[in-house]
Motif scaffolding. Structure first.
Motif, PDB file in Angstrom:
ATOM      1  N   TRP A  48      24.067  68.465   9.353  1.00 53.02           N
ATOM      2  CA  TRP A  48      23.159  67.874   8.375  1.00 53.02           C
ATOM      3  C   TRP A  48      21.930  68.744   8.157  1.00 53.02           C
ATOM      4  O   TRP A  48      21.237  68.624   7.143  1.00 53.02           O
ATOM      5  N   ARG A  49      21.644  69.673   9.109  1.00 49.57           N
ATOM      6  CA  ARG A  49      20.485  70.557   8.956  1.00 49.57           C
ATOM      7  C   ARG A  49      20.840  72.031   9.098  1.00 49.57           C
ATOM      8  O   ARG A  49      19.962  72.892   9.018  1.00 49.57           O
ATOM      9  N   TYR A  64      24.768  67.309   2.835  1.00 43.07           N
ATOM     10  CA  TYR A  64      24.974  68.232   3.945  1.00 43.07           C
ATOM     11  C   TYR A  64      25.150  69.652   3.406  1.00 43.07           C
ATOM     12  O   TYR A  64      25.890  69.853   2.438  1.00 43.07           O
TER      13      TYR A  64
END
Length: 490
Positions: free
Chosen positions: A137-138, A170
């Motif tokens: 997600w990062r 994402y």
């Protein structure tokens, strides 16, 4: 957390990363199975008629305690008995936008219609792997789909779910070389430098083949910060350790998915399940107590509001939302279900706390476990392809082979010293006869490729020739007279 961009995908907005898993404790699995049964009974005339033909009435399922009365469904007794449109009920084509294909024992395919909502449901499992396990997600991530593409479900579903995560925000970019090693390395060399991590998704033996091919060609895996997502096969923890060492990754940089063409992805490995499985791999007595067998099954966690999983007489039953009925459906896998609290209590009693083995950055989810030993219908899984005894029999029944064999055999998947898999077939010679292993291997391979589309498309060409070993008639280890013969050994 990432937000969805397309408004029409808002049904997928609740993420497994939002700490909403307490909802699992608010509803009993049996109650959900009953509701799914009642809705399908009312909405699907074919299913309703089939249930009544089993001697079951709607009023028989009066409470969640009655779900054991719901007929157990199989591919043979329902899905291959009725046409696709009949199975789909009143909605029919209006409820399809994709069709998955599974290859059966005769090579005759079974079709499984899907819609976007079903893919969203499956994408939760991918989100848990990519989000919880890989921090995608990062982290800009390249997802390389190495499952076979085309009509077979694995590659298409995987690509679709990765793109759903990207549409949610994402930073994941998906490339689909399929199980073509030349194209895989073309993608890796041309794209991986643009991302902080690279994920290979495919069948375990094929991914190991890709890794070993890269090492042999001087490819440096370490800068790619590799992650591996597997499906379709049980593998050992020694295998996981070996492959992770070769790509310079942690064992927690891997995850196995438990899925089928008919019911989608049912569960996924988590850092917690991996830590538990690795402990049990060194404690066969504990594994025997927990699973009923000393050998190690696949162990995953699952969302009981997405896939309602039961274990009846050691076989896995699935209830799920689908374009065709999947109600107490026997997918022919052997295994069982263990509640989250029960699993941790068992481990505590034998002195093991898996949470201490997991680095702090990995979340721990309160989700039940399902363990799976493999197919209950005597098939073996090889590179993700289900190989059935019927496929092997045809190769042994050819005139050039049948003259020196009895027709009995035992198939299994064996690993060599470097943990590369081979399809091993032990063949019983006819009394007083001798034969050629090469002739048998060529015949079996030819008919496997002809009859089994999964074998022909999943298994790399260099692994398709089976290893044949002859045994004398009545061999006490494999062909003991007077007992029921088993054609596979798992």
């Amino acid at each position: 957390m990432p937000e969805w961009v397309p408004r029409e995908l808002k049904a997928f907005a609740k993420t497994m990363l939002d700490d909403e898993l307490s909802r699992h404790h608010k509803m009993h699995v049996a109650a959900n199975i009953r509701v799914r049964f009642l809705n399908t009974f009312d909405g699907n005339p074919t299913y309703r008629a089939w249930v009544k033909a089993q001697g079951v009435k709607k009023t028989d399922i009066d409470s969640p305690d009655d779900i054991h009365k719901i007929p157990i469904m199989t591919k043979e007794n329902f899905h291959q008995r009725y046409s696709l449109t009949d199975r789909s009920g009143r909605n029919g084509l209006d409820n399809w936008d994709m069709v998955a294909v599974s290859s059966g024992s005769t090579g005759e395919p079974t079709f499984w219609p899907r819609n976007l909502g079903h893919e969203m449901d499956v994408a939760y499992r991918f989100e848990q792997v990519f989000g919880d396990g890989f921090a995608a997600w990062r982290t800009p991530t390249l997802a390389v789909v190495c499952f076979a593409l085309g009509a077979w479900v694995g590659g298409m579903y995987t690509a679709s779910c990765c793109r759903l995560l990207a549409s949610k925000g994402y930073p994941i970019t998906t490339v689909t070389p399929g199980n073509n090693k030349t194209e895989i390395f073309r993608a890796l060399r041309g794209l991986s430098d643009n991302f902080d991590q690279t994920v290979l998704l495919g069948y375990p033996p094929f991914l190991k083949d890709v890794v070993d091919t890269g090492i042999a060609d001087g490819f440096d895996w370490k800068p790619l910060k590799m992650k591996l997502v597997m499906a379709g096969e049980v593998f050992s923890e020694e295998w996981r350790t070996l492959v992770c060492e070769r790509v310079r990754s942690s064992v927690f940089d891997t995850a196995s998915l438990y899925g089928t063409a008919d019911a989608g992805v049912l569960g996924n490995e988590t850092p917690l399940s991996i830590a538990i499985r690795r402990f049990l791999s060194q404690e066969p007595e504990a594994a025997q107590l927990l699973f009923g067998k000393a050998r190690l099954p696949t162990l995953v966690q699952f969302d009981p509001l997405s896939r309602y999983i039961e274990a009846v007489d050691g076989q896995i039953l699935i209830t799920a939302d689908s374009s065709v009925p999947i109600i107490r459906y026997n997918i022919m896998d052997r295994g069982g279900v263990i509640a989250y609290d029960d699993m941790l209590a068992f481990l505590k009693d034998i002195g093991f706390n898996p949470k201490k083995e997991i680095p702090d950055e990995y979340p721990i989810r309160n989700m039940p476990f399902v363990y799976v030993f493999g197919r209950a219908n005597f098939a073996v899984s090889f590179f993700g392809a289900n190989v059935y005894p019927e496929n092997i029999s045809v190769g042994l029944e050819q005139p050039e082979v049948a003259v020196f064999v009895t027709g009995k055999f035992v198939m299994q998947v064996r690993e060599d010293e470097d943990m590369n898999p081979h399809l091993s077939i032990i063949v019983e010679l006819a009394p007083g006869k001798q034969g050629s292993e090469q002739v048998v291997a060529a015949s079996v391979q030819a008919h496997l490729e002809r009859l089994n589309s999964e074998f022909a498309n999943y298994v790399p060409a260099e692994y398709r020739t089976p290893v044949i070993e002859f045994r004398e008639a009545g061999d006490p280890e494999y062909f003991q007279p007077g007992i029921k013969h088993r054609y596979s050994k798992i």
